[in-house]
Design a protein around this motif. Structure first.
Motif, short mmCIF file in Angstrom:
data_model
loop_
_atom_site.label_atom_id
_atom_site.label_comp_id
_atom_site.label_asym_id
_atom_site.label_seq_id
_atom_site.Cartn_x
_atom_site.Cartn_y
_atom_site.Cartn_z
N MET A 116 0.83 -1.20 0.00
CA MET A 116 0.00 0.00 0.00
C MET A 116 0.87 1.26 0.00
SD MET A 116 -2.93 1.19 2.75
CE MET A 116 -1.70 1.44 4.05
N ARG A 120 1.11 4.09 -2.98
CA ARG A 120 0.90 5.51 -2.66
C ARG A 120 2.11 6.35 -3.08
NH1 ARG A 120 -3.66 6.62 -0.14
NH2 ARG A 120 -4.68 5.04 1.16
N PHE A 126 -5.91 3.37 -6.42
CA PHE A 126 -6.23 2.05 -5.87
C PHE A 126 -7.48 1.50 -6.53
CE2 PHE A 126 -3.25 3.50 -2.80
CZ PHE A 126 -2.70 2.36 -2.24
N THR A 130 -4.12 -2.32 -8.63
CA THR A 130 -3.31 -2.47 -7.41
C THR A 130 -3.58 -3.80 -6.72
OG1 THR A 130 -5.00 -1.20 -6.21
CG2 THR A 130 -3.07 0.00 -7.00
N ASN A 206 -5.25 -3.00 -0.41
CA ASN A 206 -4.78 -2.58 -1.73
C ASN A 206 -5.88 -2.55 -2.79
OD1 ASN A 206 -1.66 -2.41 -1.48
ND2 ASN A 206 -2.21 -4.31 -0.46
N THR A 207 -7.11 -2.34 -2.36
CA THR A 207 -8.22 -2.24 -3.30
C THR A 207 -8.80 -0.83 -3.26
OG1 THR A 207 -10.28 -3.27 -4.02
CG2 THR A 207 -9.98 -2.96 -1.66
N GLY A 208 -9.65 -0.53 -4.23
CA GLY A 208 -10.30 0.76 -4.30
C GLY A 208 -11.76 0.68 -3.89
#
Length: 261
Positions: A116, A120, A126, A130, A206-208
């Motif tokens: 993460m 960034r 994200f 990612t 690590n997701t959006g």
């Protein structure tokens, strides 16, 4: 006889302790009531509702998409990395192998936060990309560890003999080395696929906002309250993973028999 009986009883109690919660979950996924403490009859209602839920179907789509892509990509990367590591000289080989062990031994939370921070730092948005990259990073070391034993079992002079007979290095790789280590490649691919489906921590960090896999979806549903659909979804995931593990074990047994022959 008493000692053997005690060993069997001890083994039974251990497995009962481990699998009793899963058995209860599976049984109550067919319960006609939302209550986990009252049996109200057998039903497939929660499985039907599961496949009517758009959010869960979307999570299932992303889960399978990420699992398939990460398994395929990490298998290719891991296979070529294993071949490279196998052909390294002594000290470089030991250092590289120890570096490969680090992601495996690292707690998932450390790997997740590290990835993460890296995303960034590069100002990446994200989402699906990612999550996919993080799963590839997570799965590749396991593929390497699955392929390396097959390389050690292979006759190292086969590729040399093929090139002595006029084969190019790429042709020797494609026609000699890859077929010899194919069982390890398949095992690594299945393991990567299983790990990707099962992962929660790395996916969560690590997701959006618009991308969610089944593990994250189950976590979100459990926070909103107990829903029997979770039991049905968890049962399907458990059965799917058991099938994959049986396939892996079957291939392992087959490889051991072939080595014995």
């Amino acid at each position: 006889m008493v000692s053997r009986g005690l060993k069997r009883l001890y083994t039974f109690l251990i497995f009962l302790f481990l699998y009793a919660p899963i058995i209860v979950l599976i049984v109550f996924s067919f319960n006609n009531s939302k209550s986990r403490g009252v049996w109200a009859g057998f039903t497939f209602k929660w499985y039907i509702e599961l496949f009517k839920d758009a959010e869960i179907l979307k999570a299932l789509y992303y889960t399978l998409l990420v699992a398939v892509l990460s398994a395929l990509i990490s298998t290719v990367l891991g296979t070529f990395a294993a071949i490279g590591i196998y052909n390294m000289p002594g000290l470089s080989k030991k250092i590289t192998l120890n570096l490969n062990y680090l992601p495996v031994l690292n707690p998932d939370i450390v790997t997740a936060v590290s990835l993460m921070a890296l995303f960034r730092f590069f100002k990446m948005e994200f989402g699906l990309a990612t999550m996919l990259l993080s799963h590839i990073v997570f799965c590749t070391p396991y593929v390497i560890l699955s392929v390396l034993p097959k390389l050690k079992q292979m006759n190292k002079h086969l590729a040399e003999a093929a090139m002595d007979l006029g084969a190019t290095p790429f042709y020797a790789l494609r026609k000699v080395i890859i077929p010899e280590i194919m069982p390890g490649i398949i095992t690594g691919c299945l393991m990567a696929f299983t790990l990707s489906i099962d992962d929660f921590v790395i996916s969560f960090f690590n997701t959006g906002n618009n991308v969610s896999n089944l593990s994250i979806e189950i976590f979100s549903m459990s926070r909103r309250g107990i829903n029997p659909v979770i039991n049905a979804l968890s049962t399907l995931m458990f059965v799917s993973l058991i099938i994959l593990l049986l396939i892996i074990n079957k291939r392992t047994e087959k490889n051991e028999i072939e080595r014995g022959v």
